[in-house]
Design a protein around this motif. Structure first.
Motif, PDB file in Angstrom:
ATOM      1  N   ILE A  67      40.403  38.726  49.364  1.00  0.00           N
ATOM      2  CA  ILE A  67      40.107  37.547  48.553  1.00  0.00           C
ATOM      3  C   ILE A  67      39.606  37.975  47.171  1.00  0.00           C
ATOM      4  O   ILE A  67      39.810  37.287  46.190  1.00  0.00           O
ATOM      5  CB  ILE A  67      39.072  36.646  49.266  1.00  0.00           C
ATOM      6  CG1 ILE A  67      39.696  36.092  50.545  1.00  0.00           C
ATOM      7  CG2 ILE A  67      38.571  35.537  48.365  1.00  0.00           C
ATOM      8  CD1 ILE A  67      38.741  35.331  51.431  1.00  0.00           C
ATOM      9  N   PHE A  68      38.941  39.147  47.098  1.00  0.00           N
ATOM     10  CA  PHE A  68      38.444  39.629  45.817  1.00  0.00           C
ATOM     11  C   PHE A  68      39.574  40.010  44.869  1.00  0.00           C
ATOM     12  O   PHE A  68      39.414  39.999  43.672  1.00  0.00           O
ATOM     13  CB  PHE A  68      37.564  40.865  46.014  1.00  0.00           C
ATOM     14  CG  PHE A  68      36.248  40.567  46.649  1.00  0.00           C
ATOM     15  CD1 PHE A  68      35.301  39.792  46.003  1.00  0.00           C
ATOM     16  CD2 PHE A  68      35.951  41.079  47.892  1.00  0.00           C
ATOM     17  CE1 PHE A  68      34.078  39.531  46.578  1.00  0.00           C
ATOM     18  CE2 PHE A  68      34.730  40.827  48.486  1.00  0.00           C
ATOM     19  CZ  PHE A  68      33.786  40.041  47.827  1.00  0.00           C
ATOM     20  N   THR A  69      40.715  40.344  45.391  1.00  0.00           N
ATOM     21  CA  THR A  69      41.805  40.888  44.596  1.00  0.00           C
ATOM     22  C   THR A  69      42.322  39.914  43.549  1.00  0.00           C
ATOM     23  O   THR A  69      42.396  40.252  42.375  1.00  0.00           O
ATOM     24  CB  THR A  69      42.958  41.328  45.515  1.00  0.00           C
ATOM     25  OG1 THR A  69      42.432  42.216  46.495  1.00  0.00           O
ATOM     26  CG2 THR A  69      44.033  42.024  44.732  1.00  0.00           C
ATOM     27  N   LEU A  70      42.671  38.723  43.940  1.00  0.00           N
ATOM     28  CA  LEU A  70      43.252  37.766  43.004  1.00  0.00           C
ATOM     29  C   LEU A  70      42.302  37.395  41.869  1.00  0.00           C
ATOM     30  O   LEU A  70      42.672  37.494  40.703  1.00  0.00           O
ATOM     31  CB  LEU A  70      43.754  36.528  43.736  1.00  0.00           C
ATOM     32  CG  LEU A  70      44.514  35.518  42.885  1.00  0.00           C
ATOM     33  CD1 LEU A  70      45.730  36.167  42.230  1.00  0.00           C
ATOM     34  CD2 LEU A  70      44.938  34.343  43.727  1.00  0.00           C
ATOM     35  N   PRO A  71      41.050  36.998  42.148  1.00  0.00           N
ATOM     36  CA  PRO A  71      40.151  36.684  41.031  1.00  0.00           C
ATOM     37  C   PRO A  71      39.916  37.877  40.106  1.00  0.00           C
ATOM     38  O   PRO A  71      39.822  37.717  38.897  1.00  0.00           O
ATOM     39  CB  PRO A  71      38.850  36.256  41.714  1.00  0.00           C
ATOM     40  CG  PRO A  71      39.244  35.839  43.076  1.00  0.00           C
ATOM     41  CD  PRO A  71      40.446  36.679  43.434  1.00  0.00           C
ATOM     42  N   LEU A  93      40.673  38.158  36.225  1.00  0.00           N
ATOM     43  CA  LEU A  93      39.665  38.559  35.255  1.00  0.00           C
ATOM     44  C   LEU A  93      40.214  39.644  34.332  1.00  0.00           C
ATOM     45  O   LEU A  93      39.997  39.599  33.118  1.00  0.00           O
ATOM     46  CB  LEU A  93      38.397  39.046  35.965  1.00  0.00           C
ATOM     47  CG  LEU A  93      37.253  39.554  35.087  1.00  0.00           C
ATOM     48  CD1 LEU A  93      36.730  38.426  34.190  1.00  0.00           C
ATOM     49  CD2 LEU A  93      36.128  40.109  35.942  1.00  0.00           C
ATOM     50  N   LEU A  94      40.926  40.573  34.893  1.00  0.00           N
ATOM     51  CA  LEU A  94      41.536  41.628  34.067  1.00  0.00           C
ATOM     52  C   LEU A  94      42.492  41.034  33.037  1.00  0.00           C
ATOM     53  O   LEU A  94      42.532  41.474  31.893  1.00  0.00           O
ATOM     54  CB  LEU A  94      42.286  42.634  34.945  1.00  0.00           C
ATOM     55  CG  LEU A  94      41.454  43.657  35.683  1.00  0.00           C
ATOM     56  CD1 LEU A  94      42.328  44.457  36.635  1.00  0.00           C
ATOM     57  CD2 LEU A  94      40.741  44.578  34.718  1.00  0.00           C
ATOM     58  N   LEU A 107      35.759  43.863  29.897  1.00  0.00           N
ATOM     59  CA  LEU A 107      36.415  45.011  30.532  1.00  0.00           C
ATOM     60  C   LEU A 107      35.427  45.744  31.441  1.00  0.00           C
ATOM     61  O   LEU A 107      35.743  46.071  32.585  1.00  0.00           O
ATOM     62  CB  LEU A 107      36.974  45.949  29.467  1.00  0.00           C
ATOM     63  CG  LEU A 107      37.537  47.271  29.973  1.00  0.00           C
ATOM     64  CD1 LEU A 107      38.862  47.035  30.682  1.00  0.00           C
ATOM     65  CD2 LEU A 107      37.706  48.244  28.828  1.00  0.00           C
ATOM     66  N   LYS A 108      34.220  45.965  30.944  1.00  0.00           N
ATOM     67  CA  LYS A 108      33.204  46.650  31.750  1.00  0.00           C
ATOM     68  C   LYS A 108      32.813  45.818  32.969  1.00  0.00           C
ATOM     69  O   LYS A 108      32.573  46.365  34.044  1.00  0.00           O
ATOM     70  CB  LYS A 108      31.975  46.957  30.888  1.00  0.00           C
ATOM     71  CG  LYS A 108      32.216  48.080  29.901  1.00  0.00           C
ATOM     72  CD  LYS A 108      30.989  48.351  29.053  1.00  0.00           C
ATOM     73  CE  LYS A 108      31.242  49.491  28.097  1.00  0.00           C
ATOM     74  NZ  LYS A 108      30.057  49.798  27.258  1.00  0.00           N
ATOM     75  N   GLN A 109      32.764  44.502  32.806  1.00  0.00           N
ATOM     76  CA  GLN A 109      32.455  43.619  33.932  1.00  0.00           C
ATOM     77  C   GLN A 109      33.550  43.729  35.003  1.00  0.00           C
ATOM     78  O   GLN A 109      33.256  43.857  36.190  1.00  0.00           O
ATOM     79  CB  GLN A 109      32.327  42.177  33.446  1.00  0.00           C
ATOM     80  CG  GLN A 109      32.021  41.199  34.547  1.00  0.00           C
ATOM     81  CD  GLN A 109      32.023  39.752  34.050  1.00  0.00           C
ATOM     82  OE1 GLN A 109      32.407  39.462  32.929  1.00  0.00           O
ATOM     83  NE2 GLN A 109      31.606  38.845  34.918  1.00  0.00           N
ATOM     84  N   ALA A 110      34.799  43.697  34.571  1.00  0.00           N
ATOM     85  CA  ALA A 110      35.914  43.823  35.515  1.00  0.00           C
ATOM     86  C   ALA A 110      35.893  45.189  36.189  1.00  0.00           C
ATOM     87  O   ALA A 110      36.123  45.299  37.402  1.00  0.00           O
ATOM     88  CB  ALA A 110      37.237  43.604  34.786  1.00  0.00           C
ATOM     89  N   TYR A 116      47.452  50.576  41.201  1.00  0.00           N
ATOM     90  CA  TYR A 116      47.822  49.510  40.263  1.00  0.00           C
ATOM     91  C   TYR A 116      46.619  48.938  39.511  1.00  0.00           C
ATOM     92  O   TYR A 116      46.656  48.818  38.282  1.00  0.00           O
ATOM     93  CB  TYR A 116      48.609  48.396  40.965  1.00  0.00           C
ATOM     94  CG  TYR A 116      49.004  47.296  40.011  1.00  0.00           C
ATOM     95  CD1 TYR A 116      50.035  47.485  39.099  1.00  0.00           C
ATOM     96  CD2 TYR A 116      48.307  46.097  39.977  1.00  0.00           C
ATOM     97  CE1 TYR A 116      50.378  46.497  38.187  1.00  0.00           C
ATOM     98  CE2 TYR A 116      48.639  45.102  39.073  1.00  0.00           C
ATOM     99  CZ  TYR A 116      49.679  45.308  38.183  1.00  0.00           C
ATOM    100  OH  TYR A 116      50.000  44.329  37.281  1.00  0.00           O
ATOM    101  N   PRO A 117      45.527  48.572  40.206  1.00  0.00           N
ATOM    102  CA  PRO A 117      44.372  48.081  39.453  1.00  0.00           C
ATOM    103  C   PRO A 117      43.810  49.106  38.468  1.00  0.00           C
ATOM    104  O   PRO A 117      43.403  48.758  37.365  1.00  0.00           O
ATOM    105  CB  PRO A 117      43.343  47.737  40.540  1.00  0.00           C
ATOM    106  CG  PRO A 117      44.154  47.530  41.761  1.00  0.00           C
ATOM    107  CD  PRO A 117      45.329  48.441  41.647  1.00  0.00           C
TER     108      PRO A 117
END
Length: 162
Positions: free
Chosen positions: A7-11, A15-16, A25-28, A42-43
């Motif tokens: 579930i964390f992946t999509l948000p 955000l990216l 960027l630092k938050q992401a 990929y991330p």
């Protein structure tokens, strides 16, 4: 290692996509670390791409050097994003691929390097890269590599050499 909760992946990927400043960027990046997404290629590639446009070069290189086992894909991502304005670093990364025991360049490695070779003082490196294409790629040409070679040789005024 897999992300514990998809579930964390999509948000996080959203955000990216919305990052416009180094602070976002630092938050992401921090969220990627806490969710384990930073362990996936990929991330990491997306954070490197964003970093290369939003952050100082030193920050981007620090992110890259923190990757325990960078793949050719990650090297190519960074080479592509740095080849225009930081050609010397793009070639340094290419050299790291060549000297790595398990990595080898592929058809995505060369087009951005040929693009970088289209101006002086990098012209002479393009001829060596052409030899590397013949040495490392099987088959040696795909259409993107061919197009980048044509573009490079046309900038050199040496289309007859092809």
């Amino acid at each position: 290692m897999k992300v514990s909760n998809p579930i964390f992946t999509l948000p996080l990927l959203q955000l990216l996509q919305q990052c416009k400043t180094i602070d976002t960027l630092k938050q992401a990046h921090a969220q990627m670390i806490t969710t384990g997404l930073i362990l996936h290629t990929y991330p990491i590639s997306q954070i490197l791409l964003l970093s290369s446009t939003l952050a100082p070069l030193s920050y981007t290189l620090t992110l890259f050097h923190q990757v325990p086992n960078p793949t050719t894909f990650l090297f190519n991502t960074l080479i592509s994003s740095l080849s225009t304005h930081h050609t010397h670093i793009a070639f340094s990364l290419y050299t790291r691929i060549l000297t790595h025991p398990t990595l080898k360049p592929n058809n995505y490695t060369y087009p951005s390097l040929f693009r970088a070779c289209g101006s002086h003082p990098w012209l002479r490196h393009g001829f060596v890269l052409h030899a590397h294409v013949l040495k490392f790629l099987e088959p040696p040409y795909d259409r993107f590599v061919q197009a980048s070679l044509l573009n490079f040789y046309s900038k050199c005024g040496e289309l007859a050499d092809l």
